[in-house]
Enzyme design. Structure first.
Site, PDB file in Angstrom:
ATOM      1  CB  CYS B  96      39.178  34.536  39.138  1.00  0.00           C
ATOM      2  SG  CYS B  96      38.663  35.982  40.043  1.00  0.00           S
ATOM      3  CG  HIS B 113      41.305  36.539  43.461  1.00  0.00           C
ATOM      4  ND1 HIS B 113      42.460  37.227  43.764  1.00  0.00           N
ATOM      5  CD2 HIS B 113      40.507  37.408  42.798  1.00  0.00           C
ATOM      6  CE1 HIS B 113      42.357  38.463  43.301  1.00  0.00           C
ATOM      7  NE2 HIS B 113      41.186  38.597  42.719  1.00  0.00           N
ATOM      8  CG  HIS B 115      39.777  42.077  45.875  1.00  0.00           C
ATOM      9  ND1 HIS B 115      38.882  42.882  45.214  1.00  0.00           N
ATOM     10  CD2 HIS B 115      40.221  41.196  44.951  1.00  0.00           C
ATOM     11  CE1 HIS B 115      38.781  42.487  43.945  1.00  0.00           C
ATOM     12  NE2 HIS B 115      39.580  41.463  43.764  1.00  0.00           N
ATOM     13  CD  GLU B 142      56.497  28.632  65.455  1.00  0.00           C
ATOM     14  OE1 GLU B 142      57.695  29.002  65.514  1.00  0.00           O
ATOM     15  OE2 GLU B 142      56.147  27.443  65.513  1.00  0.00           O
ATOM     16  CG  HIS B 198      44.017  42.554  41.904  1.00  0.00           C
ATOM     17  ND1 HIS B 198      43.847  42.273  40.570  1.00  0.00           N
ATOM     18  CD2 HIS B 198      43.059  41.850  42.532  1.00  0.00           C
ATOM     19  CE1 HIS B 198      42.814  41.466  40.408  1.00  0.00           C
ATOM     20  NE2 HIS B 198      42.324  41.200  41.574  1.00  0.00           N
TER      21      HIS B 198
END
Lengths: 235, 235, 235, 235
Positions: B96, B113, B115, B142, B198
């Site tokens: 990443c 990140h 999943h 809200e 992903h």
């Protein structure tokens, strides 16, 4: 050096002092998924002080020194008499404050606001099934017995129908106050008001009563959503 | 003995130092189901250093000594100036990394990140309902108020429509970078990009802002999936 | 006093020693809902010993002294050479033992058996959609990259189709062994076998690999069930 | 000062003493969602004493000093011989007490009452599919092997059909006793009785047996609800 910011008001060895209890409850509510992303809030009234969780703080990390304290001489006292007597540096007061105070004026000792997804979903399902003016209704589920019928009236019976009013959401949280007060006038026995697409306000005489009521209602909302998925009627 | 691997960069008594905070966040994200099976990642930029969780480590067991450190003089500096100044033995850098750096170039201080299954499911439902080019849209909930409108623009209002771009997944994570950068160009106000089938990349000025935004978005994705099951529209 | 029951085999200060790691993993698996009601099991091979969680013990309360130890000279050694060299008093060996050994013969270092509801549900949905002989199939989901393609073959690519064989359940757990061995023959690259209406066996070279694979697969099973509810195809 | 309230009965260093075990179990059941909002209850019989969790206490905060103790000379002894020999100040005995005692008369050593939503939902689905007089039935699911067939009869086989009687709820919990006793007469082998729209009573010879049975049944109820959503038959 004087304690100019009244820090002593949030310093206590008693684990059940509001300044210690609010962080503990917030952490528990985080685990329950009720106050994700700094949403929701909690406030406790003790004697002539109101303790309020701040805005924008991660609920599972809250500390006693993050708590706001408001002077609240007695219920029904002119609102002008209420002022913050302790403000944590760099924090903003909760936008829920006027709503919390509205319940304290009616005698509550604790008010909890959650963004529970089950609460949001029952407001949407109720609107879909019965329109905007309908309240949430459920009956003949044992957990209803965990919900009080009204001040001094004991708990609901198994065969009672539980009704929780639903108010429409507003752009600004403080503008909800008027809607909340109107709902309480219309449902004078209620200890909770759902807010469409938003969540719920729940209160009680004590923190324990407000918290266990909040749990019982959330149980009923989750069950109601699952019942709806399975084609089972709520009443 | 010199500290040839710059181990001092990940040794700090400050619990909020990136080398301590990344493991704590990863453990919390594991509990939330966001980084199952070593999936996902977290990175924090502090001054001229970028701290990155490694590849392939069980997120709930991560330790400060597992953290990679990258020299990152200033945003917009030539990428060639960036190099690892600390590499844990026997660990591989996260795939990443180029995506994290792309957000840091745009001023982010933390990028997460996950999943999350809710994120994956809304990418699939959006495609099914509106096709490959559509972004995820939701309004009048809200929790949208927990999502910033764009740099310096405050948070979304209740009546705004939130839009999160969705990019197509690629065989190799690093190849996503170009898609991510294109999505940010197209949606310059976004702090998050969904990746079809992903997960999601979410960033913010600080770790607290990135983490609470990630929570608010995940709340909205979960709610959206449940709404879809119940036949309730997102906008 | 001699250590007649070889208690020293389960006494170690190393937190990653199998006698300490099995209880820690079992406690974690309990939290994940994989080993409810004493269901499921875990076994680790270390050098020439196999360590096995006992039958009938509450998984979240397991202790090192509850662990069975089996002599396992080398894989492919005549099974008759295998015998318990430590048996906890008052406990029964796990009925999963022959299945664990079958994976160790094929080189595994750790084998995990869960009763995950997501695993059970995908075996039922696969049967309903494709019949008894079908395996579970899913493709183009990022988490597939957490599943190895086969011994020495690296991990699945995003565009690969993951296939997990499903065997029929038997009245007695030990009778599953033959079915499991047959499934491994038919799918020599698999590190997991689903058992219809029962759960899953997952293994790997190390405890970390078996555990993170088990997580990735459970993630995929849960996602698959949710996708099915939402009318989304698995491949 | 004499120990006039028999406080010594709930003071023990043994973590498995009923006065310590009941609070620990209640805390665990709270996490499992079984005793939300002070609902549900737990009782353990040890020798000639019965220990009972009180009414109205938050289950995750229960303490040994909150426990009631009842004299219970032997099963089948005239009920008039049973009296409280320890009552915590300011607490009310559980309304479940007569139901707990009914199971102790039949030899149980521990009885657990939960408001599990999965239990409530299977009572509703069973009524919808098969009418008020039907019991819950499920077969050929491995976890059935965690449910005993009856006193002295071992556990269910995989190919057996598990049957759990369902009784109708009453306005007052104590009025359920007669229904429960009748259900046990009709299903003399059962260790559990579902209560429509309410929850379940589960018992066993020991606390461990009652607790793991409660887990296995809850697993089966959750699986059954998910199976129903997916159009999969229970038998």
């Amino acid at each position: 050096m004087a304690d100019q910011n009244n820090d002593h008001l949030v310093q206590s060895d008693d684990p059940d002092h509001p300044a210690n209890l609010i962080p503990r409850l917030c952490k528990q509510f985080y685990t329950l998924g009720w106050v994700t992303g700094t949403g929701g809030g909690t406030s406790i009234r003790k004697d002539e002080h109101v303790f309020i969780a701040p805005s924008g703080v991660q609920k599972e990390l809250m500390q006693p020194e993050n708590i706001f304290v408001l002077d609240f001489p007695t219920p029904k006292y002119p609102p002008s008499a209420r002022k913050y007597i302790r403000k944590p540096l760099n924090l903003k007061p909760s936008a829920c404050t006027p709503l919390f105070l509205a319940t304290f004026e009616r005698g509550a000792g604790c008010c909890i606001h959650t963004h529970s997804q089950w609460a949001v979903l029952v407001t949407l399902l109720t609107e879909k099934m019965h329109g905007k003016d309908a309240c949430f209704e459920i009956s003949t589920i044992e957990q209803i017995k965990g919900v009080p019928k009204g001040p001094g009236k004991g708990m609901h019976d198994f065969f009672d129908t539980l009704r929780i009013p639903i108010i429409e959401n507003t752009a600004f949280e403080e503008d909800l106050t008027e809607h909340l007060e109107k709902a309480i006038e219309q449902y004078p026995d209620t200890y909770a008001v759902l807010v469409r697409r938003h969540g719920i306000y729940v209160w009680g005489d004590t923190p324990a009563k407000a918290k266990t009521l909040c749990e019982s209602l959330d149980y009923l909302f989750q069950l109601a959503v699952e019942m709806h998925k399975l084609g089972l009627a709520w009443t």
